[in-house]
Scaffold this motif. Structure first.
Motif, PDB file in Angstrom:
ATOM      1  N   GLU A 120     -21.359  36.601  -8.541  1.00 51.37           N
ATOM      2  CA  GLU A 120     -20.629  37.304  -7.322  1.00 51.37           C
ATOM      3  C   GLU A 120     -21.583  36.780  -5.956  1.00 51.37           C
ATOM      4  N   ARG A 121     -22.848  36.279  -5.827  1.00 47.86           N
ATOM      5  CA  ARG A 121     -23.843  36.406  -4.862  1.00 47.86           C
ATOM      6  C   ARG A 121     -23.461  35.101  -4.218  1.00 47.86           C
ATOM      7  N   MET A 122     -23.244  34.083  -5.272  1.00 46.59           N
ATOM      8  CA  MET A 122     -22.524  32.971  -4.623  1.00 46.59           C
ATOM      9  C   MET A 122     -21.379  32.935  -4.112  1.00 46.59           C
ATOM     10  N   SER A 123     -20.815  34.104  -4.040  1.00 42.36           N
ATOM     11  CA  SER A 123     -19.094  34.227  -3.781  1.00 42.36           C
ATOM     12  C   SER A 123     -19.159  34.313  -2.271  1.00 42.36           C
ATOM     13  N   LEU A 124     -20.003  35.600  -2.091  1.00 42.74           N
ATOM     14  CA  LEU A 124     -21.018  36.669  -0.923  1.00 42.74           C
ATOM     15  C   LEU A 124     -21.401  35.242   0.127  1.00 42.74           C
ATOM     16  N   CYS A 125     -22.127  34.530   0.146  1.00 45.41           N
ATOM     17  CA  CYS A 125     -21.996  33.303   1.059  1.00 45.41           C
ATOM     18  C   CYS A 125     -21.041  33.297   1.289  1.00 45.41           C
ATOM     19  N   VAL A 126     -20.236  32.763   0.700  1.00 43.81           N
ATOM     20  CA  VAL A 126     -19.215  31.785   1.199  1.00 43.81           C
ATOM     21  C   VAL A 126     -18.531  32.534   1.775  1.00 43.81           C
ATOM     22  N   ARG A 127     -18.260  33.850   1.475  1.00 45.03           N
ATOM     23  CA  ARG A 127     -17.511  34.769   2.455  1.00 45.03           C
ATOM     24  C   ARG A 127     -18.601  34.894   3.493  1.00 45.03           C
ATOM     25  N   SER A 128     -19.713  35.051   3.669  1.00 48.61           N
ATOM     26  CA  SER A 128     -20.287  35.151   5.541  1.00 48.61           C
ATOM     27  C   SER A 128     -20.257  33.630   5.810  1.00 48.61           C
ATOM     28  N   ILE A 129     -20.510  32.893   5.290  1.00 50.39           N
ATOM     29  CA  ILE A 129     -20.137  31.330   6.423  1.00 50.39           C
ATOM     30  C   ILE A 129     -18.815  31.570   6.716  1.00 50.39           C
ATOM     31  N   ALA A 130     -18.042  32.175   6.163  1.00 46.45           N
ATOM     32  CA  ALA A 130     -16.257  31.664   6.677  1.00 46.45           C
ATOM     33  C   ALA A 130     -16.525  32.441   7.153  1.00 46.45           C
ATOM     34  N   GLU A 131     -16.322  33.598   6.992  1.00 49.02           N
ATOM     35  CA  GLU A 131     -16.276  35.066   8.680  1.00 49.02           C
ATOM     36  C   GLU A 131     -16.899  35.173   8.945  1.00 49.02           C
ATOM     37  N   ARG A 132     -18.462  34.710   9.391  1.00 46.67           N
ATOM     38  CA  ARG A 132     -19.235  34.918  10.256  1.00 46.67           C
ATOM     39  C   ARG A 132     -19.071  36.396  11.155  1.00 46.67           C
ATOM     40  N   GLN A 133     -19.198  37.523  10.927  1.00 51.11           N
ATOM     41  CA  GLN A 133     -20.046  38.843  11.066  1.00 51.11           C
ATOM     42  C   GLN A 133     -20.979  38.625  11.461  1.00 51.11           C
ATOM     43  N   PRO A 134     -20.750  39.158  13.338  1.00 50.29           N
ATOM     44  CA  PRO A 134     -22.117  39.930  13.446  1.00 50.29           C
ATOM     45  C   PRO A 134     -23.387  40.706  12.607  1.00 50.29           C
ATOM     46  N   ILE A 136     -23.671  40.470   9.068  1.00 50.51           N
ATOM     47  CA  ILE A 136     -23.646  39.502   8.193  1.00 50.51           C
ATOM     48  C   ILE A 136     -25.413  38.474   8.618  1.00 50.51           C
ATOM     49  N   MET A 137     -24.498  38.026  10.149  1.00 55.84           N
ATOM     50  CA  MET A 137     -25.272  37.353  10.328  1.00 55.84           C
ATOM     51  C   MET A 137     -26.780  37.809  11.165  1.00 55.84           C
ATOM     52  N   GLU A 138     -26.640  39.383  11.012  1.00 59.74           N
ATOM     53  CA  GLU A 138     -28.283  39.813  11.746  1.00 59.74           C
ATOM     54  C   GLU A 138     -28.710  39.944   9.617  1.00 59.74           C
ATOM     55  N   VAL A 139     -28.197  39.786   9.048  1.00 57.63           N
ATOM     56  CA  VAL A 139     -28.602  40.531   7.570  1.00 57.63           C
ATOM     57  C   VAL A 139     -29.411  39.283   6.899  1.00 57.63           C
ATOM     58  N   PHE A 140     -28.730  38.059   7.568  1.00 56.66           N
ATOM     59  CA  PHE A 140     -29.070  37.126   6.819  1.00 56.66           C
ATOM     60  C   PHE A 140     -30.189  35.704   7.583  1.00 56.66           C
ATOM     61  N   GLY A 141     -30.027  36.614   9.077  1.00 57.14           N
ATOM     62  CA  GLY A 141     -31.041  35.907   9.875  1.00 57.14           C
ATOM     63  C   GLY A 141     -32.436  36.659  10.085  1.00 57.14           C
ATOM     64  N   LYS A 142     -31.955  38.240  10.531  1.00 54.31           N
ATOM     65  CA  LYS A 142     -33.453  38.696  10.407  1.00 54.31           C
ATOM     66  C   LYS A 142     -34.218  39.670   9.844  1.00 54.31           C
ATOM     67  N   GLY A 143     -32.690  40.169   8.586  1.00 52.54           N
ATOM     68  CA  GLY A 143     -33.050  41.086   7.757  1.00 52.54           C
ATOM     69  C   GLY A 143     -33.990  40.944   7.135  1.00 52.54           C
ATOM     70  N   SER A 144     -33.328  39.585   6.042  1.00 59.61           N
ATOM     71  CA  SER A 144     -34.510  39.037   5.189  1.00 59.61           C
ATOM     72  C   SER A 144     -35.873  38.322   5.513  1.00 59.61           C
ATOM     73  N   ARG A 145     -35.775  38.075   6.490  1.00 55.14           N
ATOM     74  CA  ARG A 145     -37.261  37.538   6.843  1.00 55.14           C
ATOM     75  C   ARG A 145     -38.340  38.547   7.443  1.00 55.14           C
ATOM     76  N   GLU A 146     -37.448  40.638   7.495  1.00 47.19           N
ATOM     77  CA  GLU A 146     -38.732  41.192   7.837  1.00 47.19           C
ATOM     78  C   GLU A 146     -38.766  41.487   6.792  1.00 47.19           C
ATOM     79  N   ALA A 147     -37.345  41.371   4.945  1.00 47.27           N
ATOM     80  CA  ALA A 147     -37.747  42.312   4.566  1.00 47.27           C
ATOM     81  C   ALA A 147     -39.457  41.505   3.745  1.00 47.27           C
ATOM     82  N   LEU A 148     -38.858  39.543   3.634  1.00 46.39           N
ATOM     83  CA  LEU A 148     -39.836  38.920   3.079  1.00 46.39           C
ATOM     84  C   LEU A 148     -41.364  39.462   3.733  1.00 46.39           C
ATOM     85  N   VAL A 149     -41.527  39.826   5.242  1.00 44.10           N
ATOM     86  CA  VAL A 149     -42.882  40.092   5.577  1.00 44.10           C
ATOM     87  C   VAL A 149     -43.662  41.371   5.195  1.00 44.10           C
TER      88      VAL A 149
END
Length: 362
Positions: A120-134, A136-149
């Motif tokens: 399911e996680r890998m399928s979600l990654c494929v859908r995120s690349i295909a749809e390119r919703q803002p 999802i791009m915000e979560v993958f770009g900034k949200g994951s970095r802020e959670a790691l920090v």
């Protein structure tokens, strides 16, 4: 497909059967020949890349991490590049890699199939690349970095809020006390006040609760180090049975066939199931478990031997005699507490223990 996964389909001699003939003496004194077919798998010299090796072993958590990384790279690339052709090419290559990992997980080639969470996680990654919703791009770009920090800040004690605690320091000439080395000894110069404080707060384990000491005391050496077959047993005494976890090591360069652990008991002990014969390769080892039923709480003795045949030899069966395992009655007894009322009730039930004969002149 198997060639792309790292297998070589041209190799047909992976399994080489060998027939071993042995001569045995029957009960009536006649000779009889016995044939044994053993199949050995040859090791292949493969240079498999690390990630592919993890995937072929069924560890698809690595595949989920690769898919998440590719999704972040693709979405980052899409946000920085203006040419649509470059965006589509990079995104297509990323989705092709993730889809190939998903297909590998469901193909049956790996040792273990892919789990539902990783799929399911890998399928979600494929859908995120295909749809390119803002979003999802915000979560993958900034949200994951802020959670790691934020996680790194919580794990770092220097960045925690609040007053800083002073570090506990000792002098350079102070003694270093190793409690694991002075079990059963009280005169090795330890600080009695510190030990009493640690014991009062529950941080100092007692001698009876020492994990290392209690575990090693249950390991019994059954054969010598110079014997062709080394064996030791880990004895687990329960309330109604005894479990023997026997480790057998082949110290020779020969293949041992029909290796059998034969056990016998003395006392009110009964062997539940006989260990199954096994074949052990050169310098190999194997764990064999045996369960012994307890009929009554008393001392007992477990003895036996290990018999085996050497592959390619026509002689008699080899036998290694094991040391005796003594079962003490104190292993069944555990300390407990009871109230005065329960004690009086049990004292009445055990009438054969409270009959006392007194001779007087009155």
């Amino acid at each position: 497909m198997r060639k792309a996964a790292g297998d070589n389909p041209d190799e047909k001699d992976l399994y080489q059967p060998t027939v071993v003939h042995t001569v045995r003496v029957t009960k009536d004194g006649t000779y009889a020949s016995e044939s044994a077919l053993s199949v050995s798998k040859d090791k292949k010299d493969e240079n498999v890349p690390p990630i592919r090796g993890y995937l072929l072993d069924g560890k698809f958590f690595m595949g989920a991490a690769v898919a998440s990384t590719l999704a972040k790279l693709a979405l980052r690339y899409v946000s920085l590049v203006e040419q649509d052709s470059s965006k589509n090419m990079f995104s297509g290559e990323a989705m092709l890699i993730i889809a190939s990992i998903l297909h590998l997980g469901r193909s049956g080639i790996p040792k273990e199939p892919i789990t539902s969470d990783d799929y399911e996680r890998m399928s979600l990654c494929v859908r995120s690349i295909a749809e390119r919703q803002p979003v999802i791009m915000e979560v993958f770009g900034k949200g994951s970095r802020e959670a790691l920090v934020g996680m790194l800040k919580l794990s770092d004690p220097a960045t925690k809020d609040g007053p800083k605690k002073s570090l506990f320091r000792i002098e350079a000439d102070d003694l270093i006390n190793f409690r694991q080395l002075n079990v059963g000894s009280d005169d090795l110069g330890e600080n009695k006040l510190e030990a009493s404080l640690l014991q009062a707060t529950g941080k100092l384990p007692s001698q009876k609760d020492e994990t290392t000491d209690s575990t090693l005391s249950k390991v019994i050496q059954l054969t010598g180090f110079s014997d062709p077959v080394y064996s030791e047993a880990y004895v687990i005494v329960n309330q109604f049975d005894i479990v023997l976890d026997v480790l057998i090591v082949n110290q020779t360069s020969d293949t041992l066939q029909g290796l059998t652990l034969e056990l016998a008991t003395l006392g009110d002990l009964r062997l539940v199931d006989k260990p199954v014969p096994t074949t052990m390769g050169p310098h190999g080892f194997e764990n064999i478990k045996a369960t012994i039923k307890i009929s009554s709480t008393e001392n007992g003795i477990i003895f036996g031997n290990i018999v085996y045949d050497i592959a390619g030899s026509s002689g008699d069966r080899n036998c290694v005699v094991l040391n005796n395992i003594h079962i003490d009655i104190m292993d069944y007894i555990a300390p407990a507490t009871c109230t005065d009322e329960e004690f009086r009730k049990m004292w009445v039930e055990f009438e054969w223990e409270n009959k006392i004969t007194v001779n007087t002149n009155i």
